[in-house]
Each structure stands twice: as structure tokens, then as C-alpha cells.
Design a protein around this motif. Structure first.
Motif, short mmCIF file in Angstrom:
data_model
loop_
_atom_site.label_atom_id
_atom_site.label_comp_id
_atom_site.label_asym_id
_atom_site.label_seq_id
_atom_site.Cartn_x
_atom_site.Cartn_y
_atom_site.Cartn_z
N LYS A 35 0.89 -1.27 -0.01
CA LYS A 35 0.01 0.07 -0.16
C LYS A 35 0.73 1.08 0.00
O LYS A 35 0.56 2.30 -0.50
N ILE A 36 1.93 1.24 0.78
CA ILE A 36 2.80 2.48 0.74
C ILE A 36 3.78 2.60 -0.21
O ILE A 36 4.02 3.79 -0.50
N GLN A 37 4.15 1.54 -0.74
CA GLN A 37 5.23 1.40 -1.96
C GLN A 37 6.42 2.10 -1.71
O GLN A 37 6.83 3.19 -2.23
N PRO A 38 6.98 1.82 -0.69
CA PRO A 38 8.50 2.43 -0.53
C PRO A 38 9.41 1.82 -1.49
O PRO A 38 9.15 0.99 -2.01
N LYS A 39 10.66 2.48 -1.71
CA LYS A 39 11.72 2.09 -2.44
C LYS A 39 12.20 0.69 -1.89
O LYS A 39 12.54 -0.16 -2.40
N LYS A 40 12.60 0.70 -0.57
CA LYS A 40 12.84 -0.40 0.16
C LYS A 40 12.30 -0.48 1.50
O LYS A 40 11.71 0.35 1.93
N ALA A 41 12.08 -1.60 1.86
CA ALA A 41 11.33 -2.02 3.40
C ALA A 41 12.10 -3.16 4.07
O ALA A 41 12.98 -3.73 3.67
N TYR A 42 12.22 -3.04 5.48
CA TYR A 42 12.97 -3.74 6.21
C TYR A 42 12.00 -4.20 7.21
O TYR A 42 11.17 -3.45 7.85
N LEU A 43 11.92 -5.59 7.58
CA LEU A 43 11.12 -6.19 8.52
C LEU A 43 11.78 -6.31 9.73
O LEU A 43 13.19 -6.67 9.67
N THR A 44 11.23 -6.00 10.98
CA THR A 44 11.98 -5.92 12.33
C THR A 44 10.86 -6.48 13.17
O THR A 44 9.58 -6.92 12.81
N HIS A 45 11.06 -6.49 14.79
CA HIS A 45 10.40 -6.95 15.52
C HIS A 45 10.08 -8.56 15.28
O HIS A 45 8.73 -8.73 15.29
N ILE A 46 10.81 -9.20 15.08
CA ILE A 46 10.87 -10.66 14.49
C ILE A 46 10.77 -11.56 15.52
O ILE A 46 11.78 -11.56 16.53
N SER A 47 9.96 -12.63 15.59
CA SER A 47 9.83 -13.89 16.49
C SER A 47 10.81 -14.94 15.79
O SER A 47 10.89 -15.18 14.65
N HIS A 48 11.10 -15.78 16.52
CA HIS A 48 11.82 -17.09 16.14
C HIS A 48 10.92 -17.95 15.63
O HIS A 48 11.36 -18.53 14.61
#
Length: 259
Positions: free
Chosen positions: A219-232
Motif C-alpha cells: 500500500k505504501i510502496q516505499p523504494k525499500k522496506a525492512y522487517l523488524t520485531h521478529i519472532s523465532h
């Protein structure tokens, strides 16, 4: 003229971190450094400025790992312990920098911290040696300035708890998001780099799943995205990374990007 700056991922894990204490889950036993995640936080740096978003229980180790010798301010997204439990560890900065560290947070966050850290915020008979926090209030989602850059607060909900994200020029940082309104999404559009939480594949009441995070990114369409707050439970870093769209990446502790 917009000055370039860097973002260092100090921690990219969920509230328990990875490895989880006592867990025999394969991800928790992984020897890949990218599968070892401290509690979620980022360091923003430009000129001689250092700003941190959230100071969880791993704050001390994060500052030592990244050799952060001074700290201009801390921005808080909300009051949960994995984002605020390192509050006492700002003491060395207080001692070096004139007696206090500036924090930016909503009044509801300060209310919670005053109860949890009463000895820090006591107006009378304050515990000797306790850190001092200069409270800057974020009111009504109004923009504010740090180090000559404008910060745009972004509202989302962590289940039913209101939390903040922050947009600074071409960078937007969102964590602990479950839902976000269309009006707030409009404030993010045009961002070059988006960071957003992606806890796991299975549904969760207060965090975006991987598929939900990817929908928001679309929806936001950034050039790059990074995922965080990740569970095992999301899986091994390298395996998940290989399945993501070309402009989306799993963040990992120590990753440094330029904005």
C-alpha cells in the motif's frame, strides 16, 4: 538541503529476543549471527547527532556494541517493557552530558513510566544517582524537530494500545503495529525506506504477521522496506529473506543503512 544520515538496527527481535531463554527451537539454536536478535531499537545518526528510538532491556549492550559515546535524545514508541526497560541505563549519558537525557514521548507513556520508575521521576527525595530525564511531550501527533530534522509522528494500534511510529524525511519507522488508518498511511507515502514489524506467519492479536506486513508495504510502496520485531517462529533469517520481494528485506542486528 537535506543532510544524509544513517540508521543502525540495534535490535530486531520481539519481546523475548532470540534465542528465547530455555528454548530448543531450531532458530534459537542457530549459529547464524543474523538469527540472534536483541530487543527492537534503531540508532539514527547525522553530523554529530545520535538519536535512539526505544530503549529496551538490551539498551546497555546495544550502546556498547555500537560505541555510542553520546546520546542527544531517545524517542519512545510506547511504554511496553521491551521498549523502555533500559531506562536506568541512560545514567552514563546523564553523568557525561550535563545531568540529563532528553526523551520524546506521549503523555500516556510518561504516566506509565512515572509509576514503573518512580525512583527516577520522584519530585521529592529522589534516589541519589538516579538518571534524570528531560520530558518532551508529543502532543496531538504534532511534528517536532530533532537535530534540524522534522519528525512526523505516525499513529497506529498495538491491539488496542495507541503507539507511535516516526517519519524523518525519507525514512519511516513503525513497530508493534497491528492496525493503521488510511489517513496515517497517507502520511507515510513517498517514504524511501520503510521499517515495519513482522512477527511471524501465524495470526497474532497485536502484531502484523508477515503477510499483513507485506500488504502494508504494498500500500505504501516505499523504494525499500525492512522487517523488524521478529519472532523465532518466523523462521531462519536466510530462508525467509530468500522468499521476500526484491525490495523487502529482513533486518538484522547491526545492519546499517544510509538514508
Amino acid at each position: 538541503m537535506k543532510l544524509p544520515y544513517s540508521v543502525t538496527f540495534l535490535g530486531t527481535g520481539t519481546s523475548q529476543g532470540i534465542p528465547v531463554i530455555g528454548s530448543e527451537h531450531p532458530v534459537c539454536l542457530s549459529e547464524n549471527p543474523k538469527d540472534k536478535r536483541l530487543r527492537v531499537s534503531v540508532l539514527l545518526q547525522w553530523d554529530d547527532y545520535n538519536y535512539v528510538i526505544d530503549c529496551g532491556p538490551d539498551f546497555r549492550m546495544q550502546m556498547l556494541r555500537n560505541n555510542v559515546k553520546h546520546l542527544n535524545a531517545v524517542l519512545l514508541t510506547h511504554d511496553h517493557s521491551d521498549h523502555t526497560a533500559g531506562l536506568d541505563d541512560i545514567r552514563p549519558y546523564c553523568f557525561k552530558q550535563g545531568g540529563f537525557v532528553t526523551f520524546y514521548a506521549e503523555p500516556i507513556v510518561y504516566e506509565a513510566l512515572h509509576k514503573r520508575f518512580e525512583y527516577i521521576f520522584a519530585s521529592e527525595n529522589k534516589y541519589p544517582g538516579a538518571p534524570t530525564i528531560k520530558e518532551e511531550e508529543i502532543l496531538n501527533l504534532e511534528n517536532f524537530s530533532i537535530g534540524g530534522k522534522t519528525v512526523i509522528p505516525i499513529r497506529s494500534l498495538h491491539n488496542k494500545l495507541p503507539v507511535l511510529g516516526f517519519r524523518i524525511e525519507g525514512f519511516t519507522y513503525l513497530t508493534d503495529v497491528k492496525t493503521i488508518s488510511l489517513s496515517e498511511i497517507e502520511k507515510i507515502k513517498g517514504t524511501d525506506v520503510l521499517v515495519v514489524n513482522a512477527l511471524r506467519e501465524a495470526p497474532h492479536p497485536s502484531h502484523l504477521t508477515l503477510s499483513e506486513a507485506l500488504e502494508l508495504i504494498d500500500k505504501i510502496q516505499p523504494k525499500k522496506a525492512y522487517l523488524t520485531h521478529i519472532s523465532h517462529l518466523l523462521g531462519f533469517h536466510d530462508e525467509v529473506e530468500a522468499q521476500l520481494p526484491a525490495n523487502v528485506h529482513l533486518a538484522y542486528d547491526g545492519l546499517k543503512i544510509k538514508i
